[in-house]
Write an enzyme that holds these catalytic residues in place. Structure first.
Site, PDB file in Angstrom:
ATOM      1  N   CYS A  77      19.059  76.323  49.692  1.00 57.02           N
ATOM      2  CA  CYS A  77      19.273  77.760  49.597  1.00 57.02           C
ATOM      3  C   CYS A  77      18.894  78.200  48.186  1.00 57.02           C
ATOM      4  O   CYS A  77      19.538  77.790  47.218  1.00 57.02           O
ATOM      5  CB  CYS A  77      20.745  78.065  49.871  1.00 57.02           C
ATOM      6  N   CYS A 188      12.908  81.822  49.877  1.00 57.32           N
ATOM      7  CA  CYS A 188      14.138  81.778  50.670  1.00 57.32           C
ATOM      8  C   CYS A 188      13.855  80.812  51.807  1.00 57.32           C
ATOM      9  O   CYS A 188      12.799  80.895  52.451  1.00 57.32           O
ATOM     10  CB  CYS A 188      14.465  83.168  51.223  1.00 57.32           C
TER      11      CYS A 188
HETATM   12  N1  DGL Z   1      18.430  80.694  52.869  1.00 56.70           N
HETATM   13  C1  DGL Z   1      18.952  81.256  51.684  1.00 56.70           C
HETATM   14  C2  DGL Z   1      17.996  81.195  50.520  1.00 56.70           C
HETATM   15  O1  DGL Z   1      17.142  80.347  50.462  1.00 56.70           O
HETATM   16  C3  DGL Z   1      19.654  82.577  51.672  1.00 56.70           C
HETATM   17  C4  DGL Z   1      19.956  83.381  52.836  1.00 56.70           C
HETATM   18  C5  DGL Z   1      21.111  84.355  52.612  1.00 56.70           C
HETATM   19  O2  DGL Z   1      20.911  85.421  52.019  1.00 56.70           O
HETATM   20  O3  DGL Z   1      22.210  83.976  52.989  1.00 56.70           O
HETATM   21  O4  DGL Z   1      18.107  81.971  49.605  1.00 56.70           O
END
Ligand code: DGL
Length: 269
Positions: A77, A188
């Protein structure tokens, strides 16, 4: 016959975006037992205040580590990694691998020196991201687009729901208005699941770069350099954990089982 039992790793995200990282790791290092934790209790991370996110990670991780005893942790993340890696590494001696935007390879790849960063609202404004751009892309113009809507779109797609192309187009309009832009960082982990839609809208002139393969290589390296284990780990089954039991998590269950997770569980943390 395998000589060694598989390594236990914990892959962590706010939702199911980290599956894009899980897929790359599984491809390169199939012999791993994954515990995937989706912190859907406070999804989405990308719109949380920095303080709230730091506090959440500080509260949650000691429990996750105690419960699942991973040999390595992958923070799949960007919104979390660009903020909490130092805090986490203070909490534990277990190796922590952080997924952060692939600014460096994108800046090296771009011919035009105009690159885009597509990430969550949190990631695009982090000091960590400023430093990445300063250190590796100071010769480039970087157009930042932060979107929470695309995170939801990716979650919907994995749930089998329709993707709203017009909404994606609206989000990426700042990129479409830049004829010189030739490279976009998918900052993301949810966004690789929208690669097809993004490619269609952006056309051939733009290359999308994400961190998945680099993270898989890093994970492989870390696992190979771990000290010998005293205790054997008995299961190689992958397990998917949600931190909140709700309808949308239940809705995802068949999809996760189909993807090879042996079980889907809920913890109350
Ligand atoms: N998958 C996450 C990232 O790489 C974030 C998604 C969210 O905003 O919860 O930032």
């Amino acid at each position: 016959m395998k000589d060694n039992p598989p390594h236990r790793i914990l892959i962590f995200d706010s939702g199911i975006g980290g599956l894009s990282i899980n897929d790359e790791i599984k491809q390169l290092v199939p012999d791993t037992a994954v515990t995937y934790v989706a912190d859907n209790r406070i999804y989405p991370y990308g719109t949380l205040s920095e303080q709230a996110l730091i506090e959440r990670i500080a509260r949650l991780f000691p429990r996750l580590i105690e419960r699942f005893q991973p040999e390595a942790i992958v923070i799949a993340c960007n919104s979390a990694s660009t903020l909490v890696l130092d805090h986490l590494r203070e909490l534990t001696r277990i190796p922590v691998i952080g997924v952060v935007p692939a600014i460096k390879p994108a800046a090296q790849y771009s011919q035009s020196r105009v690159i885009g960063l597509l990430a969550t609202p949190g990631t695009v404004r982090r000091a960590y991201t400023d430093r990445l751009i300063q250190d590796f892309a100071s010769h480039c113009r970087v157009i930042r687009v932060g979107s929470h809507e695309l995170v939801d779109q990716a979650e919907n797609k994995l749930r089998g729901l329709a993707v709203d192309r017009a909404a994606i187009r609206r989000v990426i309009a700042p990129f479409l208005e830049e004829p010189a832009l030739d490279t976009i960082v998918l900052g993301c982990t949810h966004f690789p699941f929208l690669r097809q839609e993004l490619n269609q809208l952006l056309g051939d002139r733009v290359t999308l770069i994400d961190s998945g393969q680099a993270i898989a290589r890093r994970t492989d390296y870390i696992l190979k350099t771990l000290p010998d284990r005293l205790q054997a780990h008995h299961t190689s089954a992958d397990c998917f954990i949600f931190t909140r039991d709700n309808d949308s998590a239940h809705h995802l269950k068949p999809h996760l089982l189909e993807r090879g997770f042996a079980s889907v569980e809920f913890i109350d943390h």
